[in-house]
Design a protein around this motif. Structure first.
Motif, PDB file in Angstrom:
ATOM      1  N   GLN A  72      13.935 -28.276  20.091  1.00 56.80           N
ATOM      2  CA  GLN A  72      12.975 -27.489  20.755  1.00 56.80           C
ATOM      3  C   GLN A  72      12.764 -26.283  20.209  1.00 56.80           C
ATOM      4  N   SER A  73      13.706 -25.519  19.760  1.00 59.83           N
ATOM      5  CA  SER A  73      13.528 -24.102  19.015  1.00 59.83           C
ATOM      6  C   SER A  73      12.821 -24.487  17.787  1.00 59.83           C
ATOM      7  N   ILE A  74      13.069 -25.624  16.958  1.00 62.79           N
ATOM      8  CA  ILE A  74      12.567 -25.727  15.882  1.00 62.79           C
ATOM      9  C   ILE A  74      10.931 -25.948  16.211  1.00 62.79           C
ATOM     10  N   LEU A  75      10.730 -26.977  16.949  1.00 59.77           N
ATOM     11  CA  LEU A  75       9.187 -27.217  17.061  1.00 59.77           C
ATOM     12  C   LEU A  75       8.419 -25.934  17.675  1.00 59.77           C
ATOM     13  N   GLN A  76       9.165 -25.145  18.639  1.00 60.58           N
ATOM     14  CA  GLN A  76       8.431 -23.938  18.903  1.00 60.58           C
ATOM     15  C   GLN A  76       8.165 -23.036  17.732  1.00 60.58           C
ATOM     16  N   PHE A  77       9.198 -22.927  16.996  1.00 58.80           N
ATOM     17  CA  PHE A  77       9.040 -22.113  15.603  1.00 58.80           C
ATOM     18  C   PHE A  77       7.966 -22.440  14.906  1.00 58.80           C
ATOM     19  N   SER A  78       7.904 -23.644  14.733  1.00 60.28           N
ATOM     20  CA  SER A  78       6.574 -24.297  14.010  1.00 60.28           C
ATOM     21  C   SER A  78       5.290 -24.018  14.324  1.00 60.28           C
ATOM     22  N   LYS A  79       5.330 -23.910  15.697  1.00 64.49           N
ATOM     23  CA  LYS A  79       4.033 -23.633  16.330  1.00 64.49           C
ATOM     24  C   LYS A  79       3.747 -22.322  16.021  1.00 64.49           C
ATOM     25  N   ALA A  80       4.874 -21.179  16.465  1.00 66.43           N
ATOM     26  CA  ALA A  80       4.565 -19.816  16.126  1.00 66.43           C
ATOM     27  C   ALA A  80       4.192 -19.653  14.753  1.00 66.43           C
ATOM     28  N   LYS A  81       5.003 -20.093  13.808  1.00 66.56           N
ATOM     29  CA  LYS A  81       4.572 -19.849  12.468  1.00 66.56           C
ATOM     30  C   LYS A  81       3.058 -20.191  12.069  1.00 66.56           C
ATOM     31  N   LEU A  82       2.739 -21.464  12.815  1.00 67.53           N
ATOM     32  CA  LEU A  82       1.373 -21.622  12.622  1.00 67.53           C
ATOM     33  C   LEU A  82       0.475 -20.944  12.965  1.00 67.53           C
ATOM     34  N   GLU A 116       3.400 -31.705  11.190  1.00 65.47           N
ATOM     35  CA  GLU A 116       3.363 -30.242  11.861  1.00 65.47           C
ATOM     36  C   GLU A 116       4.479 -29.324  11.501  1.00 65.47           C
ATOM     37  N   ILE A 117       5.471 -29.890  11.030  1.00 65.50           N
ATOM     38  CA  ILE A 117       6.794 -29.102  10.709  1.00 65.50           C
ATOM     39  C   ILE A 117       6.326 -28.752   9.125  1.00 65.50           C
ATOM     40  N   TYR A 118       6.227 -29.417   8.175  1.00 61.65           N
ATOM     41  CA  TYR A 118       6.067 -29.186   6.856  1.00 61.65           C
ATOM     42  C   TYR A 118       5.140 -28.353   6.339  1.00 61.65           C
ATOM     43  N   ARG A 119       3.945 -28.368   7.200  1.00 60.81           N
ATOM     44  CA  ARG A 119       2.623 -27.589   7.072  1.00 60.81           C
ATOM     45  C   ARG A 119       3.033 -25.896   7.085  1.00 60.81           C
ATOM     46  N   VAL A 120       4.167 -25.491   7.902  1.00 58.58           N
ATOM     47  CA  VAL A 120       4.373 -24.168   8.041  1.00 58.58           C
ATOM     48  C   VAL A 120       5.563 -23.754   7.074  1.00 58.58           C
ATOM     49  N   LEU A 171       0.544 -32.933  -2.524  1.00 54.37           N
ATOM     50  CA  LEU A 171      -0.160 -34.388  -2.144  1.00 54.37           C
ATOM     51  C   LEU A 171       0.913 -34.982  -1.203  1.00 54.37           C
ATOM     52  N   HIS A 172       2.148 -34.785  -1.234  1.00 46.05           N
ATOM     53  CA  HIS A 172       2.901 -35.182  -0.016  1.00 46.05           C
ATOM     54  C   HIS A 172       2.534 -34.655   1.156  1.00 46.05           C
ATOM     55  N   LEU A 173       2.274 -33.486   1.457  1.00 44.15           N
ATOM     56  CA  LEU A 173       1.731 -32.893   2.714  1.00 44.15           C
ATOM     57  C   LEU A 173       0.405 -33.450   3.084  1.00 44.15           C
ATOM     58  N   SER A 174      -0.560 -33.523   2.035  1.00 45.37           N
ATOM     59  CA  SER A 174      -1.722 -34.197   2.331  1.00 45.37           C
ATOM     60  C   SER A 174      -1.776 -35.567   3.016  1.00 45.37           C
ATOM     61  N   ALA A 175      -0.768 -36.485   2.377  1.00 41.25           N
ATOM     62  CA  ALA A 175      -0.718 -37.868   2.818  1.00 41.25           C
ATOM     63  C   ALA A 175      -0.192 -37.738   4.220  1.00 41.25           C
ATOM     64  N   LEU A 176       0.989 -37.094   4.465  1.00 41.76           N
ATOM     65  CA  LEU A 176       1.255 -37.029   5.840  1.00 41.76           C
ATOM     66  C   LEU A 176       0.165 -36.660   6.990  1.00 41.76           C
ATOM     67  N   ALA A 177      -0.472 -35.669   6.444  1.00 38.77           N
ATOM     68  CA  ALA A 177      -1.564 -35.456   7.321  1.00 38.77           C
ATOM     69  C   ALA A 177      -2.541 -36.500   7.660  1.00 38.77           C
ATOM     70  N   TYR A 178      -2.845 -36.966   6.578  1.00 39.74           N
ATOM     71  CA  TYR A 178      -3.738 -38.388   6.779  1.00 39.74           C
ATOM     72  C   TYR A 178      -3.058 -39.248   7.811  1.00 39.74           C
ATOM     73  N   CYS A 179      -1.923 -39.647   7.219  1.00 34.59           N
ATOM     74  CA  CYS A 179      -1.313 -40.769   8.009  1.00 34.59           C
ATOM     75  C   CYS A 179      -1.132 -40.366   9.417  1.00 34.59           C
ATOM     76  N   GLY A 180      -0.960 -39.065   9.736  1.00 28.58           N
ATOM     77  CA  GLY A 180      -0.755 -38.741  11.032  1.00 28.58           C
ATOM     78  C   GLY A 180      -2.164 -38.105  11.799  1.00 28.58           C
ATOM     79  N   ASP A 181      -3.196 -38.494  11.148  1.00 33.47           N
ATOM     80  CA  ASP A 181      -4.312 -38.415  12.093  1.00 33.47           C
ATOM     81  C   ASP A 181      -4.885 -36.627  11.975  1.00 33.47           C
ATOM     82  N   SER A 182      -4.321 -36.061  11.328  1.00 27.19           N
ATOM     83  CA  SER A 182      -4.247 -34.411  11.207  1.00 27.19           C
ATOM     84  C   SER A 182      -5.297 -34.097   9.784  1.00 27.19           C
ATOM     85  N   TRP A 183      -6.032 -35.048   9.205  1.00 27.60           N
ATOM     86  CA  TRP A 183      -6.442 -34.679   8.100  1.00 27.60           C
ATOM     87  C   TRP A 183      -7.621 -33.499   8.129  1.00 27.60           C
ATOM     88  N   THR A 184      -7.932 -33.122   9.399  1.00 24.15           N
ATOM     89  CA  THR A 184      -9.054 -32.153   9.549  1.00 24.15           C
ATOM     90  C   THR A 184      -8.151 -30.793   9.350  1.00 24.15           C
TER      91      THR A 184
END
Length: 961
Positions: free
Chosen positions: A26-36, A99-103, A119-132
């Motif tokens: 939970q701390s990791i996910l919270q930190f990734s949001k805060a970093k974003l 969501e984690i890799y992007r920060v 390219l790896h990050l972009s592929a994850l975004a596309y496959c995770g419906d986060s390409w916007t």
């Protein structure tokens, strides 16, 4: 499409559970949001988190765990197996990993690592419906991307890799038609260069090394071919067998890289294969390939624009492909979709289906929008997209009459295919049967207004009218955000119970951007003050909550002592700090407050270094239309605009245009801005969550109104974190606000039911027969007059009253929820019908004009009491405006008796009949807005000018025609 359930399920996957305990994860996910958030708004918002965490290694381990979860389902996703659970796991795992890799920090110092990382990050975004989200990532990395020049690389393997990196950056971001066209050129260039570089590349090492290099080249060649095919398909929809061809080339590329022991390339290719599959799935060519020929022409037009539309947003794709938006058996479709989810494009596909199906019978489409501004915007967009394929779009004015030009338009079967109007205007057209053609489809935008206190019943009864007269041929499409009972609404309007379809996507995890919602308050430090931002836990699962109080800007963002730092100064300070990040909207409580906020900002902001030509154009218009001294002109020099009901439609449209062009930094507005205008906005700050209906009366914004407004912060193409702040200055307001944002939007409720509930609570329900003459029943009485006028005979109307009332949402629901109340309503309605049937002439006049029988009676009585008999010549323009014996004042006295015209007595606005007539006379004579303000409102300031615009454009232009 990814669901909250799928995300929750992968959180308990063994690979995820292996990364520490629950608190750590939970701390990791919270930190990734805060970093974003920090990366997005760190210059404006200094984060002070209650939970401190900074273990990047743990962050990477959890990201890799979620990636492993996704990889488990990758094969099932690419090959479309029957295992839906694993396919959902793939999508959800990709999203969490992204969501984690992007920060994490981007390795810009190592070119090869940078290429593989992006390219790896972009592929994850596309496959995770986060390409916007990729636009923001590419913007941040643009310098490094542009510095990688394949032409400077002599190593053939790296030269191909650099070239393919360029191609996939173009595929992922799709900035322009030309950028995608260049992919084919780039691949062709590689073919030409192959003879020049390949031999030397393979001759420099031992046989084993040459074999590894050869296998890498073969893998890269197949990757290049797949890239070329994908770019052609995204642009042209060809080859038709794109998926088998992509599977073949990616399959060979992956196998060869695996056999050659090139694990890094193999993993990347697997992800790119999956993202290519996702890209094709979302392509407009793939989604709409089976609709009709008009849709194909429409798609070709969209894909050939300078900024082409090549791909649907995830909610659009799901609505068309998975939820049956275009199923011809569904006669009533309700789309519940988040703000900025792309509802308008869905409407356009539905319209194309209707035009195609009913073209031979000259069917037409009604497109209804809640405001004149939105009517104008929708008309522009529809014309832009439909005119090239021969579909004609027209709009009707907001005036509550049908003029001669509109009569000609409506009677000509060749003049339009789509007609855009407000609910009030469309009601008038349909009740009077002005169009002798079958209504094929009714589209209602912002349909949640059906519960609006002022207009909701009117909108519901418009739909009931269509259901009454056109149900055998007309289909319905209702577009709205955040409605929980969409299925009930669709069943109400459908031809039969099974013909209704609800597409509810508002509660899905997808959103165009991340968003933080919080309260903003003053923190006092001696004589100084700062603004604190506290994120709030909301009813929406899609907002980021960061514990702690975070500071916006520096000390005294507005340079006044803390004792003067009221709510206006707080939200003005927020807007000023965030102004350089993108357009901010400041929502004021009232129109005078909006002007006050703009003045505060104007006094504390510098002029723009270069005044954009768009702003200069608007300033020239304001000088000519209003006055060279109009203070909005000077405000625009500082990038500050104004938008509220005290301005003309033209000025409001120009403000909207400036926002769309990115020309202004801050727009000071009232809550009317929320009605569906497609503003690109990065942040919104509210002076209050209350709506001031009249000078001394306010109400809380409904939860649906609030989330519809908040949803406009951080839309597609804006900053990757939208910011919403609501000002408060007392502990009680703070407690109320915390409670307010945790409430859900709930079911959409008919105004008919709401009115009856209010009567029941005030113990007046047993007196319903007399209460029906109250103002809130005005629209209902108009509807009953219409039903009676259609039947022409009292007994026939009474006999069918139950069936006809069942066409309304409220009565049909009431029969299920409270049979006693439905019987009371039926009985009171019959009594009212009997009373108005005594004068069928007034009933006919009421139905023709859209006024109530009571208003018609009062107006006729007023005419009879005039000292003279009106003649036809009295109504002619020369007589009204060019004669000393004009009857204009007397005619206004008649109009004042008609409640629907809303000429309510109001001394401040100068609406006494003679004064309103004089204002009309001055306006017709061409007097300037400033002159009218001085003559009738004792000043030429912004407040007085707003009063003039309200009198002219709010009353005369609509009600006084």
């Amino acid at each position: 499409m990814i669901t909250h359930e799928a995300l929750q399920k992968i959180d308990t996957h063994w690979a995820v559970l292996a990364v520490g305990d629950k608190k750590l994860r939970q701390s990791i996910l919270q930190f990734s949001k805060a970093k974003l958030v920090e990366n997005a708004v760190g210059e404006q918002l200094a984060l002070h988190l209650d939970d401190s965490f900074n273990d990047e290694d743990a962050l990477r381990r959890l990201a890799m765990a979620y990636e492993m979860v996704a990889i488990e389902g990758m094969h099932d996703f690419i090959n479309h197996t029957d295992n839906d659970e694993l396919q959902d796991q793939f999508l959800a795992g990709s999203r969490r990993a992204f969501e984690i890799y992007r920060v994490l920090d981007t390795p810009e110092n190592d070119e090869l690592k940078f290429i593989f990382h992006l390219l790896h990050l972009s592929a994850l975004a596309y496959c995770g419906d986060s390409w916007t989200d990729l636009k923001h990532i590419y913007d941040n990395c643009s310098g490094k991307i542009n510095s990688l020049l394949p032409e400077q690389i002599t190593d053939w393997g790296q030269r191909i890799l650099f070239r393919l990196f360029d191609c996939w950056v173009s595929l992922f971001r799709k900035n322009s038609w030309q950028e995608l066209t260049n992919i084919t050129t780039a691949i062709s260039k590689l073919r030409n260069e192959q003879a020049q570089y390949e031999d030397d590349y393979l001759k420099t090492d031992s046989n084993n090394e040459n074999r590894a290099k050869a296998m890498r080249l073969m893998s890269l060649y197949h990757w290049a071919k797949a890239s070329e095919l994908l770019s052609l398909y995204m642009l042209q929809g060809e080859p038709a067998d794109i998926k088998p061809q992509l599977d073949r080339h990616f399959g060979l590329a992956i196998k060869i890289s695996a056999d050659g022991g090139d694990a890094q390339l193999e993993i990347l290719l697997r992800w790119l294969h999956a993202s290519a599959e996702q890209m094709v799935n979302g392509s407009i060519w793939w989604v709409a390939r089976t609709i009709n020929s008009k849709a194909t022409r429409f798609i070709k037009h969209l894909s050939s624009q300078a900024r082409p539309l090549l791909e649907l947003l995830p909610p659009q794709k799901v609505a068309i492909k998975e939820r049956g938006l275009l199923d011809p058996a569904k006669t009533a479709v309700v789309v519940d979709m988040p703000t900025s989810g792309g509802k308008t494009l869905l409407a356009q596909f539905k319209i194309l289906q209707a035009v195609n199906n009913f073209g031979e019978t000259k069917g037409w489409v009604a497109y209804i929008a809640p405001t004149k501004a939105l009517v104008a915007q929708i008309t522009r967009n529809l014309r832009k997209n439909f005119s090239p394929i021969g579909i004609k779009v027209e709009k009707l004015s907001g005036a509550i009459e049908i003029d001669v030009l509109e009569e000609d338009l409506l009677s000509n079967a060749e003049s339009f295919d789509i007609l855009v109007a407000t609910p009030e205007k469309m009601q008038l057209v349909l009740r009077n049967h002005k169009i002798d053609r079958p209504l094929s489809l009714l589209v209602m935008d912002e349909a949640h207004n059906i519960e609006d206190e002022a207009r909701g019943l009117r909108i519901e009864l418009l739909l009931a009218t269509v259901k009454q007269h056109y149900q055998a041929q007309a289909n319905f499409l209702l577009l709205m955000p955040y409605v929980e009972n969409a299925k009930t609404l669709s069943r109400w309007l459908a031809h039969d119970r099974d013909a209704g379809l609800a597409i509810s996507l508002s509660t899905s995890p997808w959103q165009p951007n991340e968003r933080i919602v919080g309260l903003v308050k003053k923190q006092v430090n001696g004589s100084d003050w700062t603004i604190k931002y506290q994120t709030l836990v909301t009813s929406s699962k899609r907002t980021i909550h960061l514990k702690g109080n975070h500071q916006i800007g520096e000390t005294r963002p507005i340079p006044v002592p803390q004792s003067y730092a009221n709510l206006s100064k707080i939200v003005a300070g927020c807007a000023k700090v965030f102004a350089n990040r993108g357009t901010s909207i400041v929502i004021a409580k009232t129109q005078p407050n909006a002007w006050s906020l703009a003045r505060v900002l104007s006094n504390n902001m510098d002029d723009l270094e270069d005044i954009p030509s768009e702003i200069q154009l608007v300033q020239n218009y304001l000088k000519a239309e209003v006055s060279p001294k109009f203070e909005l002109i000077e405000m625009l020099n500082k990038g500050i605009g104004i938008h509220h009901g005290g301005l003309s439609d033209e000025i409001k449209a120009l403000m909207e245009w400036l926002v769309e062009e990115g020309a202004i930094k801050i727009l000071c507005a009232t809550t009317t801005i929320a009605q569906g205008i497609n503003f690109p906005v990065s942040s919104i700050f509210l002076q209050s969550y209350k709506i001031f209906v009249k000078a001394k009366y306010s109400r809380d914004m409904s939860y649906r109104e609030f989330w519809n407004l908040a949803g406009r912060a951080g839309r597609v193409g804006q900053g990757n974190v939208g910011v919403v702040g609501i000002a408060c200055d007392t502990e009680k307001k703070e407690r109320d606000l915390i409670d307010y944002v945790q409430k859900s939007t709930g079911n959409l409720t008919s105004r008919l039911i709401a009115i009856l509930k209010s009567l029941e609570e005030s113990r007046k329900l047993n007196d319903l027969e007399s209460m029906m003459y109250a103002p809130q029943w005005e629209d209902f009485r108009c509807y009953i007059a219409h039903l009676l006028n259609e039947k022409k005979e009292l007994q026939a109307t009474l006999n069918e009253m139950d069936r006809m009332l069942s066409n309304t949402f409220g009565y049909s629901e009431l029969k299920n929820l409270n049979l006693r109340q439905s019987e009371q309503l039926l009985e009171a309605t019959k009594k009212y019908t009997e009373s108005i049937a005594k004068n069928m002439g007034n009933v006919a006049r009421a139905d023709m004009t859209g006024f109530s029988v009571e208003s018609v009676k009062r107006a006729m009585k007023e005419i009879d009491q005039l000292e003279y008999k009106l003649t036809t010549s009295d109504w002619m323009p020369d007589s009204l405006f060019g004669s000393s014996e004009s009857k204009l004042s007397d005619l206004f006295s008649v109009m004042f008796k008609i409640e629907q015209l809303n000429f309510n007595p109001d001394e401040e606005q100068g609406r006494r009949q003679s004064r309103m007539a004089d204002i009309a006379q001055a306006w017709i004579e061409g007097k300037t807005i400033q002159d009218i303000a001085v003559s009738f409102f004792d000043g030429s300031g912004s407040d007085e000018i707003s009063k003039v615009y309200k009198a002219i454009y709010g009353k005369l232009a609509n009600g006084g025609t």
